[in-house]
Design a protein around this motif. Structure first.
Motif: not given
Length: 499
Positions: A143-152, A177-183
């Motif tokens: 959730e943090e990775i997906n919602a808060d790109r600036e923090k990442l 460039t992008d954030i995805t997951d295998e599940s």
């Protein structure tokens, strides 16, 4: 000896030139996009680094090399990085790095990167960056990775920068460039967020529609209330306006009637005042005309009396002078006759007497002409006084006061004439004017003067003039009542001069 000296000098010059060329070639300048690394016998440290500027590199003991500051782009296709929830995440990213020109870091670059090609430097940096990305992702939830790109990005930049400084590199830019997951968890989160957003939007739309309907109903309600209030206020205003109109008309009618009454009263008053003013003006004009005629008659009478008196006085003086001269001539003739030839002396005396008589006659005529001129001047003065009296009476003033003023002005002249008449007389007694009392007024003095010394009333009576009462009365005579001035008396005919 000369043959040996020349070759030695040539060799020496060549040696000096070669040394100069060698020294010049060892003086190195560093461009701004590179780092000059001087190593060898440099004192403390493994090498000296220069970014820009120049330095001399000692031959044999020192050497140099360059590090390129051109940025290096590194593409990292990060896959299957575990998050804190043990969910594998794919986060491909692009980084831009370069050799740091920080004086504190350039030594690390000279130590670890000198002599390496850019691909080798990029590979080394890729390994460091990939490891730091996995560490940062492992500390965050999906959730943090997906919602808060600036923090990442901030955490990755902070961790990578520390590690790159150790090898002399500097992180310029980081871009995921992008954030995805295998599940498919991130996709599910996206769908959930989308559904939630859609539901929220629909709820907001419904709420807005409801608010719009309520607002519309409230607006219609307020409109109806305000329309009713406006109509009621308009009705009240119309009724009040009609009342004001009626009251204003009544007040106007009342004021008009009052104005008409005042105008009628003012008109009648003005007419009465005009008639009264006309009557008073006519009466004043008639009174002024009568006073003017009376004053003119009095002035003529006084002038004629003064002229007659002056003529009588002049004739008397001329007669006395002629008699005196004749007597003196006769006496002279008698005296001369006794002393000598009576006949001749008498003849000469008679001739002298005749000449003297002619001279005196001429002088008398001259004096008579002078006196007649003076009489004419006095007559002109009296005419001017009469005109002034007429103008004085035209202003509505009392004519009697003006006549008395003219008579009072002649008192001094009358007194002078009488004093001349008695100046050669001897006085047996002296009369004190004013009774000798304290506080005697000037008016009393004048009255006593004319009562006790000057027979003013007798002279005036002889001339046919009645003097005013403030100059006193004749002895033994009662004060006359105030009456109109006597009619003007015709001037006496002056006696003819004898030749």
């Amino acid at each position: 000896m000369n043959d040996i000296t020349v070759p030695l000098l040539a060799v020496f010059v060549i040696f000096i030139v070669m040394i100069g060329i060698g020294v010049a070639r060892r003086y190195r300048m560093c461009p701004p996009d590179r780092i000059l690394v001087v190593y060898g016998k440099v004192g403390a440290g493994a090498a000296r680094c220069y970014n820009g500027g120049s330095t001399f590199v000692m031959p044999i003991f020192q050497s140099y090399a360059y590090l390129n500051l051109t940025p290096i782009t590194i593409e990292i296709p990060l896959r299957s990085a575990l998050s804190s929830q043990n969910i594998r995440v794919n986060a491909p990213a692009n980084f831009a790095v370069a050799i740091s020109n920080d004086p504190a870091v350039m030594g690390n670059a000279a130590t670890r990167l000198l002599g390496k090609a850019p691909p080798e430097i990029a590979e080394l940096a890729r390994e460091i960056i990939t490891g730091q990305m996995r560490v940062v992702i492992a500390s965050m939830t999906i959730e943090e990775i997906n919602a808060d790109r600036e923090k990442l990005i901030s955490l990755i930049t902070k961790g990578v920068e520390v590690e790159l400084r150790k090898i002399g590199l500097h992180l310029i830019n980081c871009n995921i460039t992008d954030i995805t997951d295998e599940s498919g968890y991130i996709d599910a989160l996206g769908k959930e967020a989308a559904a939630k957003a859609i539901n929220d939007a629909q709820i907001k739309v419904a709420q807005e529609n409801q608010r719009g309907a309520i607002g519309k109903a409230e607006a219609e309600k307020l409109q109806a209330i305000r329309v009713a209030e406006a109509e009621a206020s308009a009705a009240i205003g119309r009724n009040k306006a009609e009342q004001d109109i009626v009251a204003s008309q009544a007040e106007l009618a009342e004021k008009k009637a009052e104005a008409d009454r005042r105008a009628e009263v003012a008109q009648k008053t003005a007419k009465a005042k005009a008639e009264q003013a006309a009557y008073e003006a006519q009466k004043a004009t008639e009174d002024a005309r009568a006073m003017r005629d009376e004053a003119s008659a009095v002035a003529d009478q006084v002038a004629q009396a003064n002229a007659a008196k002056e003529k009588v006085r002049v004739d008397a003086e001329a007669t006395a002078i002629r008699a005196k001269v004749t007597a003196e001539g006769q006496a002279a003739a008698v005296r001369i006759a006794a002393e000598g030839d009576a006949a001749s002396v008498k003849t000469r005396a008679e001739a002298d007497a005749a000449a003297i008589e002619l001279k005196l006659t001429a002088e008398a005529k001259g004096k008579q002409a002078i006196l007649e001129a003076e009489a004419k001047g006095r007559q002109a003065l009296l005419d001017a006084q009469a005109d002034g009296l007429a103008k004085f009476t035209q202003g509505g003033r009392d004519a009697t006061a003006a006549i008395n003023l003219i008579l009072a002005q002649q008192v001094v002249e009358v007194a002078r004439v009488q004093s001349d008449a008695i100046q050669k007389l001897k006085f047996d007694k002296v009369v004190v004017m004013g009774g000798g009392k304290d506080g005697a007024s000037a008016g009393g003095f004048v009255q006593d003067l004319y009562k006790n010394v000057l027979p003013l009333h007798e002279v005036a009576k002889a001339a046919g003039v009645v003097l005013p009462g403030f100059l006193g009365t004749e002895a033994g005579a009662a004060a006359p009542k105030q009456q109109a001035p006597a009619a003007p008396v015709a001037p006496a005919t002056p006696p003819k001069n004898k030749a």
